[in-house]
Design a protein around this motif. Structure first.
Motif, short mmCIF file in Angstrom:
data_model
loop_
_atom_site.label_atom_id
_atom_site.label_comp_id
_atom_site.label_asym_id
_atom_site.label_seq_id
_atom_site.Cartn_x
_atom_site.Cartn_y
_atom_site.Cartn_z
N VAL A 86 0.86 -1.16 -0.06
CA VAL A 86 0.03 0.05 0.03
C VAL A 86 0.97 1.20 -0.12
O VAL A 86 0.76 2.41 -0.81
CB VAL A 86 -0.97 -0.04 1.08
CG1 VAL A 86 -1.72 1.34 1.22
CG2 VAL A 86 -1.99 -1.19 0.89
N ALA A 139 -3.69 -7.31 -1.46
CA ALA A 139 -3.02 -6.31 -0.50
C ALA A 139 -2.01 -7.05 0.19
O ALA A 139 -2.46 -7.92 1.00
CB ALA A 139 -3.88 -5.45 0.13
N CYS A 150 -8.74 -1.17 1.39
CA CYS A 150 -8.08 -2.03 0.18
C CYS A 150 -9.02 -2.59 -0.74
O CYS A 150 -8.94 -2.67 -2.08
CB CYS A 150 -7.11 -3.13 0.83
SG CYS A 150 -5.74 -2.31 1.54
N TYR A 198 -6.72 -9.14 1.40
CA TYR A 198 -5.84 -8.42 2.08
C TYR A 198 -5.05 -9.43 3.14
O TYR A 198 -5.61 -10.36 3.95
CB TYR A 198 -6.83 -7.58 2.97
CG TYR A 198 -5.95 -6.76 4.13
CD1 TYR A 198 -5.44 -5.51 4.02
CD2 TYR A 198 -6.08 -7.24 5.32
CE1 TYR A 198 -4.96 -4.79 4.99
CE2 TYR A 198 -5.23 -6.47 6.38
CZ TYR A 198 -4.75 -5.49 6.31
OH TYR A 198 -4.31 -4.53 7.34
#
Length: 857
Positions: A771, A800, A813, A821
């Motif tokens: 990120v 992510a 996300c 994630y």
């Protein structure tokens, strides 16, 4: 209604009440007087009657008896009743409404027959032999009138004397002349003392009542003549003395109320010392004060408005400062989390990679300590973040369907390693009546159990730690579960039992130095329990261990969760099983588990007891088809027991499952040589144990659990072309090493813009996106990729992989277009599981298969 009218009504009501009292009192006194006169009148008449009878009996009858033969009887001269009745018949001619008679229930003369009322008085005389007279008001019928009438009655009884028996005894003894006149049927049969009859004097009450009403009418008339003028005088006087002045004050007050807000109130001109004058003067004082207040009100309003404006400005300033401080705190925590997780990702990941290589014993020990310390640091970071979320009120409790037993088993399994390293027994028991499909937040339940069991492991040097769960109450809709974590550790002093639930607090500061910790764990557990609608408490005694209890209520799940255990094979039902464990708690749990599966367990606490039970079963011709034994037991361990058992021919068909607290290479070799069906790490989950039993008894080979650190992906993935967008060189090397180790091709970019360009210019099966990156961050890069896909079609899986682990990070996300994630530090098993889930979801035609290299317990 004016006060004058109210006063007039009050005076009128008082006058009416007064008149009613006077009339009532007069009525009462007049009635008493008239009744007294009536009673005297009746008494006089009766006395006259009695005197006539006595004279006739004492004078006339003896004189006549001397002049006639003994068997003769002259009624007109010798019967006292005849003489008295004759006299009163003459009197009654002047008083026809009076009752004057002799009354009897057995008279010779029918005129003397007693009616119903008179019969009741005669009965009274018979019941009371000493009574001579009776007086009272009685309803009598006279002269054959239709309606009876009320009379004041005075009566005197006549009882039979000896001389009366001549005429009232028997007919044979009565004079002939009497029989000839009256016959022999009535008036006979009496004895001395019998009630022959009574003289009755009755005075009609209608005259008394008429006199009463006449007197009452006169009194009412006279009172009316006197009260009406008096009432008028009182009303007029009140009007002149009070009403006029009150009316003037009322007109003044109405005029004052009708004036404008800015006009001062006019004063009342009033003199005197009475109450009205006091009211007027008090009003004038209040009017002057109001005028003074009105004069200063505007200035005071301006001053107060200015103060409020300053206070509001200060409040807004304080609010902005608090919001800025809160944002700064949140930003600090987010940055701290990111900055710590980034190097932690490299430390843990690289340590795992090295631990998966060939190492010396010392290197293995040192790197294991590094790994454990990293885990402790990561737990501390998570505790601080959770505590911050709780303080800010941003921690949310989910409500999802989950399999309760699997959830508890999964969280207890990793805790076993730390317990076993200290030589502790770790067990858990879930009561059979506990429902399995529940709705709640399994991750927060895991967190509560990890904290409580972890604390128990930390503060226990020897003995056991047991998690016990049973339903305290349950309905068709929900169940309240009672959890207890019991240990045999150092205990908690009584004066510290409440304080341990406070943040940054431990029972003794020395425990922090000896055992470590921040004191946040129990504070977080307490808040989580409260957020989930439960309560928590502790029972403890220094040196005797502690038991932490908490209650949580879970709704029942309408449908079983996806992790629910599938239907179990029925061939295990009725099978006998030999359970060998020196720990009483573990033994009881295993017996209860197998009994719930409708097996027939036999328990033994040592190898000697197990061999004795085995031989007894063989002698019965029914050797055990299954044995579950603990590995570590005193005197003779589990493997030695199996070796002795395998020496006997009957044991060749017996499947053996070993429960162990640790794995040694030599034990693996011995298990294989002894044909052990499965080896499970304690504490074994119910589903895990059952699957092992089913595999062992059904002929399906069961994998043997291995120790050490598991860094395998857990699923077999086809070789993938992976784009790794990561700006940290260390994290790049870690991720590349993990991916390449499992046969994947990796392309690396160090910023978001490069990742977008790489996707546009190449073909990839998956993107692992950090990120925080320069140029374009991961969210912006993902959004750019998704915009291009909307034009060109297709959907590239993006996961992510970031150190952002604060509330809302995962949602941001997913909102940006990512498919899942993974929080740093990256754990290989978790990362590959996420990859498999995303690919299976986006490409259902090519699901991942179980990896042959995946380790199983």
């Amino acid at each position: 209604m004016s006060i004058g009218i109210k006063f007039s009504v009050l005076v009128g009501v008082f006058a009416i009440l007064f008149a009613a009292i006077v009339v009532g009192q007069t009525w009462y006194s007049t009635q008493r007087h008239l009744m007294h006169l009536t009673e005297n009148q009746a008494e006089l008449a009766l006395a006259f009657d009695v005197a006539i009878r006595e004279y006739a009996a004492e004078t006339i009858r003896p004189a006549m008896a001397n002049r006639i033969p003994p068997d003769e009887f002259v009624v007109e001269a010798m019967s006292t009743s005849y003489i008295a009745r004759s006299v009163f018949d003459k009197v009654k001619q002047d008083f026809p409404d009076y009752v004057i008679k002799f009354s009897s229930e057995n008279p010779r003369n029918s005129k003397n027959q007693a009616d119903q009322g008179e019969a009741e008085i005669l009965a009274y005389y018979r019941e009371n032999p000493q009574a001579k007279d009776w007086k009272g008001i009685l309803s009598l019928r006279i002269d054959d009138r239709e309606a009876p009438e009320e009379f004041f009655v005075y009566s005197r009884v006549m009882r039979i004397a000896t001389e009366c028996l001549q005429c009232h005894g028997t007919p044979e003894a009565s004079p002939k002349s009497l029989l000839e006149r009256y016959g022999s049927e009535r008036g006979f049969g009496y004895q001395v003392g019998d009630v022959a009859g009574m003289d009755v004097i009755g005075i009609p009450m209608r005259g008394v009542y008429a006199a009463l009403w006449e007197n009452a009418g006169q009194n009412i008339f006279l009172l009316t003549l006197g009260m009406v003028p008096l009432f008028g005088v009182i009303v007029v006087a009140f009007r002149l003395v009070v009403g006029r002045r009150l009316a003037a004050m009322a007109r003044h007050f109405r005029a004052a109320a009708a004036t404008g807000e800015d006009s001062p109130l006019a004063l009342v001109g009033e003199t005197g010392d009475d109450e009205i004058a006091v009211v007027a003067r008090s009003y004038n004082v209040l009017a002057k004060r109001l005028a003074e207040l009105h004069a200063s009100l505007e200035q005071r309003v301006q001053t107060r408005t200015s103060e409020l404006a300053q206070a509001n400005a200060q409040l807004q300033k304080s609010q902005r400062e608090a919001e800025e401080a809160n944002r700064a705190k949140s930003d600090f925590l987010a940055n701290m989390s990111h900055e710590i997780r980034t190097p932690m990702n490299a430390i843990i990941g690289m340590t795992d990679l090295v631990l998966d290589t060939e190492l010396t014993a010392a290197q293995q020990e040192y790197l294991t300590l590094v790994r454990q310390s990293s885990d402790q640091l990561l737990r501390l970071l998570c505790d601080i973040l959770d505590f911050s979320k709780i303080e800010a009120g941003k921690l949310e409790i989910e409500a999802v369907s989950f399999a309760f037993r699997e959830c508890v088993g999964n969280v207890m399994k990793p805790l076993a390693m730390s317990a076993h390293r200290k030589g502790l027994e770790l067990a858990y028991r879930i009561a059979s009546e506990t429902p399995d499909s529940l709705v709640g937040d399994p991750s927060r339940l895991d967190q509560i159990i990890v904290n409580l069991v972890g604390n128990a492991v930390k503060f226990t040097e020897s003995g056991e730690i047991v998690l016990d769960v049973y339903p305290q109450t349950q309905t068709d809709a929900d169940v309240t579960l009672h959890f207890s974590v019991r240990d045999t550790g150092i205990g908690i002093p009584a004066e510290k039992l409440r304080a341990i639930f406070d943040p940054f607090t431990q029972a003794d500061n020395s425990t922090t130095r000896r055992y470590g910790g921040t004191g946040l764990g129990l504070a977080i557990v307490t808040q989580l329990v409260h957020l989930m609608g439960g309560r928590i408490w502790v029972d403890s005694e220094t040196g005797s261990g502690s038991t932490f209890h908490f209650l949580l209520t879970f709704p029942r799940s309408a449908s079983p969760p996806s992790a629910a255990t599938v239907e179990r094979p029925r061939f295990v039902e009725g099978a006998s099983v030999l359970i060998v464990d020196d720990n009483t708690t573990n033994q009881r749990i295993l017996v209860e588990m197998t009994r719930n599966w409708r097996m027939q367990p036999t328990a033994a606490s040592s190898a000697r007891e197990a061999l004795d039970a085995w031989h007894q079963a063989c002698n019965r011709g029914a050797p055990f088809p299954l044995m579950i034994t603990d590995m570590n037991m005193p005197d003779v361990d589990g493997l030695t027991l199996i070796e002795r058992l395998r020496e006997e021919a009957e044991s060749r068909q017996t499947a053996v499952i070993v429960l162990t607290s640790g794995i040694r290479p030599v034990d693996v070799e011995r298990c294989a040589r002894l044909n052990v069906a499965a080896r499970l790490m304690k504490p074994a989950k119910q589903s895990e144990l059952f699957n092992a039993i089913a595999a062992a008894m059904g002929g399906v080979p069961a994998a043997i659990a291995a120790g050490g650190v598991d860094v395998s992906p857990g699923v077999a993935l086809p070789p993938l072309r992976v784009l790794l967008a990561e700006d940290s060189v260390v994290n790049q090397r870690l991720a590349v090493a993990l991916l390449q180790k499992h046969g994947h091709q990796v392309t690396v970019t160090d910023d978001g813009q490069a990742a977008v360009e790489a996707v546009a210019g190449g073909e990839f099966d998956l993107v692992l996106m950090d990120v925080e990156m320069p140029k374009l961050d991961g969210l912006e890069a993902t959004a750019a990729i998704r915009r291009r896909e909307r034009e060109s079609g297709g959907h590239l899986p993006i996961i992510a992989m970031t150190a952002h682990a604060m509330k809302g990070d995962r949602e941001r996300c997913l909102q940006a277009g990512m498919d899942d994630y993974v929080a740093k530090p990256i754990r290989a098993v978790e990362m590959f599981r996420k990859i498999a889930e995303v690919l299976a979801r986006l490409r259902p035609s090519a699901p991942a298969e179980s990896s042959p290299t995946a380790r199983q317990e």
